[in-house]
Design a protein around this motif. Structure first.
Motif, PDB file in Angstrom:
ATOM      1  N   ASP A  16       0.932  -1.276  -0.121  1.00 40.49           N
ATOM      2  CA  ASP A  16      -0.260   0.152   0.089  1.00 40.49           C
ATOM      3  C   ASP A  16       0.853   1.211  -0.051  1.00 40.49           C
ATOM      4  O   ASP A  16       0.287   2.380  -0.283  1.00 40.49           O
ATOM      5  CB  ASP A  16      -0.827  -0.023   1.389  1.00 40.49           C
ATOM      6  N   HIS A  17       2.030   1.021   0.099  1.00 37.48           N
ATOM      7  CA  HIS A  17       2.992   2.185   0.119  1.00 37.48           C
ATOM      8  C   HIS A  17       2.721   2.961  -1.413  1.00 37.48           C
ATOM      9  O   HIS A  17       2.875   2.163  -2.482  1.00 37.48           O
ATOM     10  CB  HIS A  17       4.412   2.014   0.613  1.00 37.48           C
ATOM     11  N   VAL A  18       3.193   4.100  -1.365  1.00 40.70           N
ATOM     12  CA  VAL A  18       2.884   5.148  -2.591  1.00 40.70           C
ATOM     13  C   VAL A  18       4.485   5.600  -2.995  1.00 40.70           C
ATOM     14  O   VAL A  18       5.073   6.127  -1.900  1.00 40.70           O
ATOM     15  CB  VAL A  18       1.944   6.068  -2.600  1.00 40.70           C
ATOM     16  N   SER A  66       2.547   6.357  -7.384  1.00 39.17           N
ATOM     17  CA  SER A  66       1.781   4.809  -7.644  1.00 39.17           C
ATOM     18  C   SER A  66       1.986   3.961  -6.347  1.00 39.17           C
ATOM     19  O   SER A  66       3.008   3.947  -5.991  1.00 39.17           O
ATOM     20  CB  SER A  66       2.481   4.407  -8.881  1.00 39.17           C
ATOM     21  N   ARG A  67       0.848   3.178  -6.029  1.00 37.40           N
ATOM     22  CA  ARG A  67       0.863   2.072  -5.064  1.00 37.40           C
ATOM     23  C   ARG A  67       1.951   1.123  -5.407  1.00 37.40           C
ATOM     24  O   ARG A  67       2.005   0.658  -6.707  1.00 37.40           O
ATOM     25  CB  ARG A  67      -0.369   1.689  -4.897  1.00 37.40           C
ATOM     26  N   SER A  69       1.748  -1.886  -4.937  1.00 36.21           N
ATOM     27  CA  SER A  69       0.946  -3.430  -5.507  1.00 36.21           C
ATOM     28  C   SER A  69       0.895  -3.089  -7.025  1.00 36.21           C
ATOM     29  O   SER A  69       1.065  -3.957  -7.840  1.00 36.21           O
ATOM     30  CB  SER A  69      -0.278  -3.559  -4.901  1.00 36.21           C
ATOM     31  N   ASP A  70       0.675  -1.761  -7.395  1.00 36.92           N
ATOM     32  CA  ASP A  70       0.362  -1.599  -8.933  1.00 36.92           C
ATOM     33  C   ASP A  70       1.712  -1.692  -9.632  1.00 36.92           C
ATOM     34  O   ASP A  70       1.753  -2.091 -10.824  1.00 36.92           O
ATOM     35  CB  ASP A  70      -0.139  -0.295  -9.087  1.00 36.92           C
TER      36      ASP A  70
END
Length: 199
Positions: A16-18, A66-67, A69-70
């Motif tokens: 969840d880190h950006v 951007s996260r 995970s993405d």
């Protein structure tokens, strides 16, 4: 293909880190040396902060925040992408006034290279949109930043011809900007494989 940056294992980070990220085309050692000379000459005119030689690149797509995970998903997909063969020369220096950036890039006479780069840019964004990214209304102007925080006199012509230097690519990567104590550091999170030629 080598990109002279430390690598970053996205799988080791909080999903969840950006992080700020972009897809960039890195020049080879000789091209980076030429760019460093141009940055030094531009610094004598505009001041500002010169880019680190290992950070010289041509941005193909800027992903903003951007996260993780993405980015993990994107990194997996990028392993299947290919880098097209594009011949381009760096022939001019110019500025972006508002962000106070001095850059080197191809001039308008290189229509074939500019068309190929625009097509590559569009193809990358088509893939990014399919993965859930939202495209911002930015004009794509192929360039390599030489200086940031430059002292640029507004409203004056700054375009300047440079001795021609071929941009020899040495890798295309997903680059993540990791905040540091003094400045952010670029890290390589994924690479695009080069297009094969011949039989």
């Amino acid at each position: 293909m080598t990109i002279p940056l430390p690598t970053l294992d996205l799988q080791s980070l909080d999903a969840d880190h950006v992080l700020r990220a972009f897809i960039g085309w890195w020049p080879d050692v000789q091209t980076r040396a030429w760019l460093a000379e141009q940055a030094l000459q531009a610094h004598a005119i505009y001041g500002g902060r010169m880019m680190q030689p290992d950070h010289f690149h041509l941005t193909l797509a800027f992903l903003d925040g951007s996260r993780v995970s993405d980015l993990q998903t994107l990194a997996t997909q990028m392993a299947q992408w290919t880098e097209p063969q594009i011949k381009m020369d760096l022939t001019m220096r110019d500025v972006f006034e508002k962000p106070r950036v001095v850059w080197a890039g191809p001039d308008a006479s290189q229509s074939q290279a500019l068309t190929a780069l625009q097509q590559w840019h569009e193809e990358i964004w088509a893939k990014l949109i399919a993965l859930g990214w939202t495209r911002q209304p930015r004009l794509f102007r192929p360039h390599v930043s030489l200086l940031r925080h430059a002292q640029i006199a507004a409203g004056q012509p700054h375009g300047h011809a440079l001795p021609t230097q071929a941009f020899v690519g040495d890798g295309v990567g997903l680059i993540v900007s990791v905040p540091g104590e003094q400045r952010s550091q670029y890290h390589l999170a994924a690479m695009i494989k080069p297009e094969r030629t011949g039989a």
